[in-house]
Design an enzyme around this catalytic site. Sequence first.
Site, PDB file in Angstrom:
ATOM      1  N   ASP A  54      -8.338  -1.920  -0.415  1.00 28.56           N
ATOM      2  CA  ASP A  54      -9.672  -1.619   0.109  1.00 28.56           C
ATOM      3  C   ASP A  54     -10.757  -1.632  -0.962  1.00 28.56           C
ATOM      4  O   ASP A  54     -11.949  -1.641  -0.630  1.00 28.56           O
ATOM      5  CB  ASP A  54      -9.677  -0.261   0.822  1.00 28.56           C
ATOM      6  CG  ASP A  54      -9.088  -0.339   2.218  1.00 28.56           C
ATOM      7  OD1 ASP A  54      -8.928  -1.462   2.729  1.00 28.56           O
ATOM      8  OD2 ASP A  54      -8.782   0.716   2.799  1.00 28.56           O
ATOM      9  N   SER A  77       0.816  -1.221   0.000  1.00 25.31           N
ATOM     10  CA  SER A  77       0.000   0.000   0.000  1.00 25.31           C
ATOM     11  C   SER A  77       0.850   1.271   0.000  1.00 25.31           C
ATOM     12  O   SER A  77       0.646   2.179   0.816  1.00 25.31           O
ATOM     13  CB  SER A  77      -0.957   0.008   1.200  1.00 25.31           C
ATOM     14  OG  SER A  77      -1.786  -1.121   1.193  1.00 25.31           O
ATOM     15  N   ARG A 122     -11.401 -10.625   4.969  1.00 23.55           N
ATOM     16  CA  ARG A 122     -12.228 -10.209   3.832  1.00 23.55           C
ATOM     17  C   ARG A 122     -12.206 -11.202   2.673  1.00 23.55           C
ATOM     18  O   ARG A 122     -13.192 -11.321   1.940  1.00 23.55           O
ATOM     19  CB  ARG A 122     -11.798  -8.818   3.362  1.00 23.55           C
ATOM     20  CG  ARG A 122     -12.244  -7.718   4.313  1.00 23.55           C
ATOM     21  CD  ARG A 122     -11.811  -6.346   3.873  1.00 23.55           C
ATOM     22  NE  ARG A 122     -12.416  -5.324   4.730  1.00 23.55           N
ATOM     23  CZ  ARG A 122     -12.038  -4.055   4.762  1.00 23.55           C
ATOM     24  NH1 ARG A 122     -11.056  -3.646   3.969  1.00 23.55           N
ATOM     25  NH2 ARG A 122     -12.635  -3.194   5.565  1.00 23.55           N
TER      26      ARG A 122
END
Length: 409
Positions: A292, A172, A323
Amino acid sequence: MTIKLHQTDQLTNAAIEITGSKSETNRLLLLQALYPEIEIANVSNSDDSIVMKQALSSHKKEIDIHHAGTAMRFLTAYFAIQNQREVLLTGSKRMQERPIKILVDALQRIGAYITYQKEIGYPPILIKGEQNLKSKVHIDAGVSSQYISALMLIGSSLPKGLTIHLEGKLTSVPYIQMTLHLLKDIGITANFIDNTITIQPKQVVTPKRLVVESDWSSASYFYSIVALSKDNTSITLSSYKKDSYQGDAVLAKIYTAFGVQTTFTNESITLKKESKHLVKPPIELDLSDSPDIAQTIAVTCFGLGVECHLTGLHTLKIKETDRLAALKIELEKLGAIVDITTEALHLQPTDHILDGIAIDTYQDHRMAMAFAPLALKTGLQINEAEVVSKSYPDFWSDLKNLGIKISEF
């Protein structure tokens, strides 16, 4: 609260205002606590930012940040430099399952006093503030960029600043760049060269007003809605800029594959569906810089019957829920064929979506919002729909303004 989304064929072309980025807001709130000369506008109205703001102004010994992962990481670093102050930092049951050891180890190596109160490596943690910390630290770069940003945000408050040596493959990177840009915006000298970040010390900054850009992660759900809608559907969102600090701004490029064109006008963007621009599947994306938006993209592909292979998702296992596992379970309920690894998701194409399925959200705001656009293809239920308040409290009312019919159980 459980809600039912009724299948909707026709959307209303609408203009929607989205509040400031949670990521930018939480960084600036911490910097404002260190440098009160800063003024912030368009602050996020998300639960996470409200919790962050309350924690920074609290004088209590025990601070509970509930589900706010960013707040847990940033506040760990912040309270570590609050001289002579003792704070017990805790959170929800899920927060106490989310690792923080890499950040705590790094802070301890520069002299911070932090001890675990239950399981080693996880909150709750007891922090005894110490201002006179060392100026050099090494940290594993491959787990969460928030650990690195947490160190960057306190670096200028240390007597000799802070040099951060990053070890391993970076994750990220845009979020690290965001932190760097915000530091520079308030007048702090900071550099990121190769795998080394250098933050110079600064005690006082020049008064300045900073406007938080609206959240691109929140915009992702409208990209998905437009992608799943009929040609010429358009939605205008504000306030956004072309030279965004947010990594999720890559949405504008990614969604061209789904026929969504983005037009920048002043401080807004207009999304328009044009099928002539569709890219031939499969869709292959490395989302290591913007994990995300993975849930949104996966659901978009499913709704369009498009095969996709998404990689760079190793951080998704330590979010509000696992997730990747949650995506697999909920997509398969709807009739999808999904394979996952520890860092990737592969979705096979299908032309049939089951109707009336109840989607579980796992206390994860992005699960609720990522699946909502499927109302363009089928009727579905969203369990614990109120979880959207974590990042986007107005989400359901904004969907109603688009013409999506929503009823509560």
